[in-house]
Write a protein that holds these residues in place. Structure first.
Motif, PDB file in Angstrom:
ATOM      1  N   LEU A  90       0.856  -1.258   0.263  1.00  0.00           N
ATOM      2  CA  LEU A  90       0.211   0.262  -0.231  1.00  0.00           C
ATOM      3  C   LEU A  90       0.600   1.004  -0.052  1.00  0.00           C
ATOM      4  N   MET A  91       1.681   0.973   0.498  1.00  0.00           N
ATOM      5  CA  MET A  91       3.184   1.767   0.627  1.00  0.00           C
ATOM      6  C   MET A  91       3.461   2.362  -0.866  1.00  0.00           C
ATOM      7  N   ASN A  92       3.777   1.776  -1.848  1.00  0.00           N
ATOM      8  CA  ASN A  92       4.144   1.800  -2.508  1.00  0.00           C
ATOM      9  C   ASN A  92       3.562   1.538  -4.029  1.00  0.00           C
ATOM     10  N   LEU A  93       2.341   1.752  -3.977  1.00  0.00           N
ATOM     11  CA  LEU A  93       1.500   0.600  -4.815  1.00  0.00           C
ATOM     12  C   LEU A  93       1.491   1.439  -6.224  1.00  0.00           C
ATOM     13  N   GLY A  94       2.120   2.511  -6.654  1.00  0.00           N
ATOM     14  CA  GLY A  94       2.715   3.293  -7.604  1.00  0.00           C
ATOM     15  C   GLY A  94       3.318   1.811  -8.460  1.00  0.00           C
ATOM     16  N   SER A  95       4.250   1.531  -7.355  1.00  0.00           N
ATOM     17  CA  SER A  95       5.413   0.301  -8.290  1.00  0.00           C
ATOM     18  C   SER A  95       4.541  -0.489  -9.016  1.00  0.00           C
ATOM     19  N   LEU A  96       3.751  -1.367  -8.927  1.00  0.00           N
ATOM     20  CA  LEU A  96       2.816  -2.188  -9.537  1.00  0.00           C
ATOM     21  C   LEU A  96       2.407  -1.690 -10.981  1.00  0.00           C
ATOM     22  N   ALA A 138     -10.136  -4.305   0.110  1.00  0.00           N
ATOM     23  CA  ALA A 138      -9.316  -4.002  -1.598  1.00  0.00           C
ATOM     24  C   ALA A 138      -9.334  -4.711  -1.400  1.00  0.00           C
ATOM     25  N   ASP A 139      -8.872  -5.274  -3.483  1.00  0.00           N
ATOM     26  CA  ASP A 139      -8.831  -5.823  -4.498  1.00  0.00           C
ATOM     27  C   ASP A 139      -7.541  -6.654  -4.708  1.00  0.00           C
ATOM     28  N   PHE A 140      -6.410  -7.096  -4.763  1.00  0.00           N
ATOM     29  CA  PHE A 140      -4.942  -6.496  -4.441  1.00  0.00           C
ATOM     30  C   PHE A 140      -5.176  -7.216  -5.947  1.00  0.00           C
ATOM     31  N   PRO A 141      -5.122  -8.530  -6.467  1.00  0.00           N
ATOM     32  CA  PRO A 141      -5.121  -8.820  -7.577  1.00  0.00           C
ATOM     33  C   PRO A 141      -5.613  -8.175  -8.746  1.00  0.00           C
ATOM     34  N   GLY A 142      -6.896  -7.806  -7.694  1.00  0.00           N
ATOM     35  CA  GLY A 142      -7.776  -6.195  -9.390  1.00  0.00           C
ATOM     36  C   GLY A 142      -6.780  -5.491  -8.923  1.00  0.00           C
ATOM     37  N   ILE A 143      -6.192  -5.301  -8.348  1.00  0.00           N
ATOM     38  CA  ILE A 143      -5.168  -3.459  -8.586  1.00  0.00           C
ATOM     39  C   ILE A 143      -4.313  -4.105  -9.327  1.00  0.00           C
ATOM     40  N   ALA A 144      -3.746  -5.101  -9.376  1.00  0.00           N
ATOM     41  CA  ALA A 144      -2.949  -5.335 -10.146  1.00  0.00           C
ATOM     42  C   ALA A 144      -2.886  -6.215 -11.630  1.00  0.00           C
ATOM     43  N   ARG A 145      -4.007  -6.493 -11.709  1.00  0.00           N
ATOM     44  CA  ARG A 145      -4.351  -6.975 -12.820  1.00  0.00           C
ATOM     45  C   ARG A 145      -4.844  -5.383 -14.194  1.00  0.00           C
ATOM     46  N   ALA A 146      -5.900  -4.513 -13.173  1.00  0.00           N
ATOM     47  CA  ALA A 146      -5.928  -3.230 -13.671  1.00  0.00           C
ATOM     48  C   ALA A 146      -4.424  -1.718 -13.824  1.00  0.00           C
ATOM     49  N   CYS A 147      -4.064  -2.566 -13.379  1.00  0.00           N
ATOM     50  CA  CYS A 147      -2.218  -1.394 -13.621  1.00  0.00           C
ATOM     51  C   CYS A 147      -1.111  -2.613 -14.817  1.00  0.00           C
ATOM     52  N   GLY A 148      -2.408  -3.625 -15.245  1.00  0.00           N
ATOM     53  CA  GLY A 148      -1.946  -4.649 -17.047  1.00  0.00           C
ATOM     54  C   GLY A 148      -0.930  -5.767 -16.337  1.00  0.00           C
ATOM     55  N   PHE A 149      -1.090  -6.461 -14.842  1.00  0.00           N
ATOM     56  CA  PHE A 149       0.094  -7.598 -15.428  1.00  0.00           C
ATOM     57  C   PHE A 149      -1.474  -8.861 -15.901  1.00  0.00           C
ATOM     58  N   ASP A 150      -0.487  -9.308 -16.350  1.00  0.00           N
ATOM     59  CA  ASP A 150      -1.644 -10.345 -16.907  1.00  0.00           C
ATOM     60  C   ASP A 150      -1.524 -11.917 -15.989  1.00  0.00           C
TER      61      ASP A 150
ATOM     62  N   ARG B  47       7.195   7.676  -8.010  1.00  0.00           N
ATOM     63  CA  ARG B  47       7.086   9.023  -7.407  1.00  0.00           C
ATOM     64  C   ARG B  47       8.806   8.308  -7.130  1.00  0.00           C
ATOM     65  N   GLU B  48       9.378   9.593  -6.677  1.00  0.00           N
ATOM     66  CA  GLU B  48      10.879  10.019  -7.198  1.00  0.00           C
ATOM     67  C   GLU B  48      11.259   8.582  -5.388  1.00  0.00           C
TER      68      GLU B  48
END
Lengths: 219, 159
Positions: A90-96, A138-150, B47-48
């Motif tokens: 959750l602290m680095n969701l953008g990394s997905l 929250a649905d983590f696999p759903g978040i991953a799919r939405a980010c583009g993980f296949d 993010r940075e």
């Protein structure tokens, strides 16, 4: 293997230690495993570390996935397996999104989702059903799919994870795996297994990465 | 300050393999030239703080990464800096855009001018302030010094 969606707020959970033991058994000798927080604590109890282990202690919470991305880019010949927690992710969701953008087929993100900040006393995360006003996790696999993980997987049962782990690790990635685990009662923050700079140097040596100059203290 | 071609050429000369970036209006203009150089891979992050950790992984894997962000992103990066540069002592180099240093008309009173250099000092990052297009050599020299001595550093690019 559960690839079809199941209720994200399912309370079915496997114990953490058998889930990690499965990874330890399935892991090939040339694969890198990065552990953080609770997974690092339990991984260290298994005995002497593998030369290609990164025990990410001390850490910047949530950044295991980013270090894994860097390693996967640097070493496309190696599979990089990152063990994260749900609070960490959750602290680095953008990394997905960054991982998918970089298209790294050799990266596997395992999220040990226990719904709480375990080492601080098991307070619920903002993604857990118990931490949300509407009670919907929250649905983590759903978040991953939405980010583009296949390659996305979810396991709630230790035996099912054990039966499928190697196939999941071998899938063309990047791969995202949510492992629903029970919090460890009394689980504390992991202790550092030794000076981090020396471990970094040893890891680079084991990986065959060259070193131009030994790491030095900043002023 | 510098053209994308100048920066891409410098990165190639220095052996940089990956640039991990969140763009700003100055350094973002270098992206196309860096990508087209063919010798440096651009890695886009969200993010940075993430950028420093991706660079850490690249370094651990034997690559030669460089972080390219704005000073606002430096402020965001705190815990990642602490962990990468001080806990693990990984020698990551950064090019950091210094917002409002040359042009204070767009954002009068921009607090970037107040905090950027003290924050770099607080994190004990050895940096060089670049205020003129004639200073490409200063970046080159500082990068090589940091690389050869195995320590982190930064070039602070006035914008």
């Amino acid at each position: 293997m559960t690839t079809a969606p199941i209720a994200p707020n399912s309370e079915a959970r496997m114990p953490l230690v058998p889930a990690l033991e499965t990874l330890r058994r399935a892991r090939r000798d040339d694969e890198v495993v990065i552990t953080t927080m609770g997974s690092a604590r339990e991984w260290m109890k298994f005995g002497a570390p593998h030369a290609l282990d990164i025990i990410l202690v001390p850490s910047s919470m949530g950044h295991g996935t980013s270090i894994g991305l860097g390693l996967a880019l640097a070493r496309p010949d190696r599979r990089i397996i990152v063990c994260s927690g749900d609070g960490s992710l959750l602290m680095n969701l953008g990394s997905l999104a960054s991982i998918v953008a970089a298209k790294v087929p050799n990266l596997v993100v395992l999220v040990f989702d226990n719904g709480v900040y375990e080492v601080t006393g098991q307070q619920p995360t903002a993604a857990a059903s118990s931490g949300r006003a509407d009670g919907r996790a929250a649905d983590f696999p759903g978040i991953a799919r939405a980010c583009g993980f296949d390659s996305v997987h979810r396991f709630t049962d230790a035996a099912e994870w054990a039966a499928n782990a190697r196939n999941v690790l071998d899938a063309a990635g990047p791969t995202f795996v949510a492992l629903h685990v029970a919090p460890v009662v009394g689980g504390i923050a992991p202790h550092s297994p030794g000076p981090a700079p020396a471990r970094a140097q040893a890891f680079r040596k084991a990986l065959g990465a060259s070193s131009r100059a030994p790491a030095r203290d900043l002023p | 300050m510098f053209s994308g071609e100048q920066v891409a050429g410098l990165l190639k000369e220095l052996g940089v393999t990956h640039v991990i970036t969140v763009p700003d209006s100055t350094i973002g203009r270098w992206e196309a030239a860096i990508e087209q150089s063919g010798s440096v891979r651009l890695v886009r992050v969200c993010r940075e703080g993430e950028a420093w950790q991706v660079a850490a992984g690249l370094h651990l894997g034997g690559a030669t990464p460089l972080v390219m962000i704005q000073c606002t992103g430096l402020f965001e990066s705190g815990d990642a800096l602490r962990n990468v540069l001080h806990d693990w002592k990984l020698p990551v180099f950064a090019i950091i855009g210094y917002r409002s240093y040359l042009d204070q008309a767009k954002l009068p009173g921009d607090t970037c001018l107040v905090f950027t250099e003290p924050v770099l000092d607080a994190w004990r990052i050895d940096y060089r302030l670049i205020t003129s297009p004639s200073q490409l050599d200063v970046i080159r020299g500082h990068y090589l010094d940091c690389r050869d001595s195995g320590r982190a550093g930064a070039a602070l690019i006035a914008e």
